[in-house]
Design a protein around this motif. Structure first.
Motif, PDB file in Angstrom:
ATOM      1  N   PRO A   1     -80.554  82.648  64.433  1.00  0.00           N
ATOM      2  CA  PRO A   1     -81.812  83.497  63.010  1.00  0.00           C
ATOM      3  C   PRO A   1     -81.785  85.061  63.918  1.00  0.00           C
ATOM      4  O   PRO A   1     -82.487  85.516  62.941  1.00  0.00           O
ATOM      5  CB  PRO A   1     -81.841  83.671  61.527  1.00  0.00           C
ATOM      6  CG  PRO A   1     -81.916  81.753  63.012  1.00  0.00           C
ATOM      7  CD  PRO A   1     -81.194  81.383  63.504  1.00  0.00           C
TER       8      PRO A   1
ATOM      9  N   THR B   1     -65.637  85.701  62.222  1.00  0.00           N
ATOM     10  CA  THR B   1     -66.742  85.320  62.588  1.00  0.00           C
ATOM     11  C   THR B   1     -67.265  84.191  62.591  1.00  0.00           C
ATOM     12  O   THR B   1     -66.812  83.362  61.842  1.00  0.00           O
ATOM     13  CB  THR B   1     -67.846  86.410  61.147  1.00  0.00           C
ATOM     14  OG1 THR B   1     -67.902  87.489  61.391  1.00  0.00           O
ATOM     15  CG2 THR B   1     -69.259  86.176  61.377  1.00  0.00           C
ATOM     16  N   ARG B   2     -68.321  83.764  63.760  1.00  0.00           N
ATOM     17  CA  ARG B   2     -68.854  82.450  63.550  1.00  0.00           C
ATOM     18  C   ARG B   2     -70.700  82.797  63.248  1.00  0.00           C
ATOM     19  O   ARG B   2     -71.017  83.189  64.202  1.00  0.00           O
ATOM     20  CB  ARG B   2     -68.514  81.576  64.207  1.00  0.00           C
ATOM     21  CG  ARG B   2     -68.982  80.479  64.803  1.00  0.00           C
ATOM     22  CD  ARG B   2     -67.774  79.662  66.655  1.00  0.00           C
ATOM     23  NE  ARG B   2     -68.227  78.884  66.457  1.00  0.00           N
ATOM     24  CZ  ARG B   2     -67.908  78.214  67.562  1.00  0.00           C
ATOM     25  NH1 ARG B   2     -66.636  78.778  68.504  1.00  0.00           N
ATOM     26  NH2 ARG B   2     -67.923  76.656  67.881  1.00  0.00           N
ATOM     27  N   ASP B   3     -71.685  81.518  62.861  1.00  0.00           N
ATOM     28  CA  ASP B   3     -72.581  81.698  63.096  1.00  0.00           C
ATOM     29  C   ASP B   3     -73.424  80.578  64.145  1.00  0.00           C
ATOM     30  O   ASP B   3     -72.998  79.362  64.230  1.00  0.00           O
ATOM     31  CB  ASP B   3     -73.040  80.728  61.139  1.00  0.00           C
ATOM     32  CG  ASP B   3     -74.640  81.626  61.499  1.00  0.00           C
ATOM     33  OD1 ASP B   3     -75.548  81.889  62.815  1.00  0.00           O
ATOM     34  OD2 ASP B   3     -75.148  80.420  60.024  1.00  0.00           O
TER      35      ASP B   3
ATOM     36  N   GLY C   1     -76.047  79.986  64.756  1.00  0.00           N
ATOM     37  CA  GLY C   1     -77.616  79.146  65.043  1.00  0.00           C
ATOM     38  C   GLY C   1     -78.448  80.111  65.271  1.00  0.00           C
ATOM     39  O   GLY C   1     -79.545  78.973  66.056  1.00  0.00           O
TER      40      GLY C   1
ATOM     41  N   ASP D   1     -77.763  89.328  63.201  1.00  0.00           N
ATOM     42  CA  ASP D   1     -78.134  88.025  61.962  1.00  0.00           C
ATOM     43  C   ASP D   1     -77.595  86.417  62.694  1.00  0.00           C
ATOM     44  O   ASP D   1     -77.311  86.157  62.071  1.00  0.00           O
ATOM     45  CB  ASP D   1     -77.207  88.269  61.168  1.00  0.00           C
ATOM     46  CG  ASP D   1     -77.593  89.642  60.626  1.00  0.00           C
ATOM     47  OD1 ASP D   1     -78.982  90.065  60.238  1.00  0.00           O
ATOM     48  OD2 ASP D   1     -77.121  90.447  59.897  1.00  0.00           O
ATOM     49  N   GLY D   2     -77.094  86.503  64.157  1.00  0.00           N
ATOM     50  CA  GLY D   2     -77.317  85.056  65.245  1.00  0.00           C
ATOM     51  C   GLY D   2     -75.429  85.283  65.005  1.00  0.00           C
ATOM     52  O   GLY D   2     -75.151  83.610  65.503  1.00  0.00           O
ATOM     53  N   GLN D   3     -75.118  86.285  64.328  1.00  0.00           N
ATOM     54  CA  GLN D   3     -73.555  86.533  64.418  1.00  0.00           C
ATOM     55  C   GLN D   3     -72.418  86.388  65.410  1.00  0.00           C
ATOM     56  O   GLN D   3     -72.836  87.617  66.352  1.00  0.00           O
ATOM     57  CB  GLN D   3     -72.645  86.390  63.114  1.00  0.00           C
ATOM     58  CG  GLN D   3     -73.881  86.411  61.746  1.00  0.00           C
ATOM     59  CD  GLN D   3     -73.359  85.230  61.418  1.00  0.00           C
ATOM     60  OE1 GLN D   3     -71.872  84.258  61.119  1.00  0.00           O
ATOM     61  NE2 GLN D   3     -74.229  83.933  61.234  1.00  0.00           N
TER      62      GLN D   3
END
Length: 288
Positions: free
Chosen positions: A100, A94-96, A98, A80-82
């Protein structure tokens, strides 16, 4: 942890310092092909008699890789890009990043610097609070990342894709193969190993590569243990690089290798094994 019979358990990655201080990434996937339904658990594992484990975190996502910094901080990335990581107090955050389309592999240089390879060719550099993403116009999947230093990092992927982060920028290198590359191992700035499908195994750096003799197996993981290169090839077994090329040393199904303390660890399905330079010990961990 769920042990439902309609899920398949796969051990994906292992880190740690010794046999009583191990952390392992475990995917629980449905028997039907449904990536969105994959659940991941990170466990603390003691690989001694008796083998025991404790659940550290459950993530409702397909987590693809786990790494540990020199200070003991854990990092994981998912499709999920995390980015998942432990805080100083031991809590998870948790950090996104970017991406996806998904993240596949990571290499941690320090608590303040890590590199992540993406499913559509993303090359991610996380430095403190800054996230830099380099996109691949062809969206070629990158399967593995490893570095020699903070300023010398390699990523490899499908159709022989080969990138290098060197001198504060990414560049695509002339690959020695068109076959998919699945693993990269940096020993020094002048000794890097890359490997993948159909026994493709090369040693070199930059645009200079020497092909090493290997059987036509799919090499999924590389590790340097006790002054020798080891390769995992799934159902085809474990190999060691000798003067004449790769030679099989163990007929066991392992896909991921990692040197931890005095041992070489291998993972495959529910199987956890370790090698002390003389013999192998381990087997299925059926309680997970």
């Amino acid at each position: 942890m769920s042990t439902a019979s309609d899920h398949q358990t796969s051990f994906i990655s292992i880190v740690g310092t010794h046999t009583r201080d191990l952390q392992m990434l475990v995917n629980l996937s449905p028997l039907v092909d449904d990536p969105d339904s994959i659940l991941t658990v990170i466990v603390s594992l003691v690989h001694e008699t008796p083998v025991t484990w404790t659940k550290l975190r459950e993530i409702d996502a397909w987590v693809t890789d786990l790494a540990r910094s020199s200070t003991g901080k854990l990092y994981a990335v998912d499709m999920d890009g995390q980015l998942h990581f432990t805080e100083p107090a031991g809590m998870w955050a948790t950090r996104d990043l970017g991406c996806p389309d998904g993240l596949v592999s990571l290499w941690v240089e320090s608590d303040d610097l890590l590199f992540v390879a993406g499913d559509h060719g993303e090359r991610v550099r996380v430095s403190g609070n800054q996230v830099d993403v380099a996109q691949d116009d062809q969206e070629r999947r990158l399967n593995a990342v490893h570095g020699c230093s903070a300023d010398d990092v390699y990523m490899v992927g499908e159709a022989g894709t080969l990138f290098r982060y060197h001198g504060q920028k990414w560049s695509e290198l002339e690959s020695p193969t068109n076959y998919t590359l699945l693993s990269v191992l940096c020993r020094s700035s002048h000794e890097v190993y890359i490997a993948g499908a159909r026994g493709m195994l090369f040693r070199g750096h930059g645009n200079s590569w020497e092909q090493l003799k290997a059987p036509a197996v799919t090499i999924t993981s590389l590790a340097w243990y006790r002054d020798a290169l080891y390769a995992a090839a799934g159902k085809d077994g474990i190999f060691r690089l000798e003067s004449h090329g790769l030679e099989k040393i163990k007929d066991v199904t392992l896909y991921r290798l990692r040197v931890i303390g005095d041992h070489l660890f291998g993972l495959g399905g529910r199987f956890v094994a370790r090698f002390d330079g003389k013999g192998w010990w381990g087997g299925p961990v059926n309680s997970l």
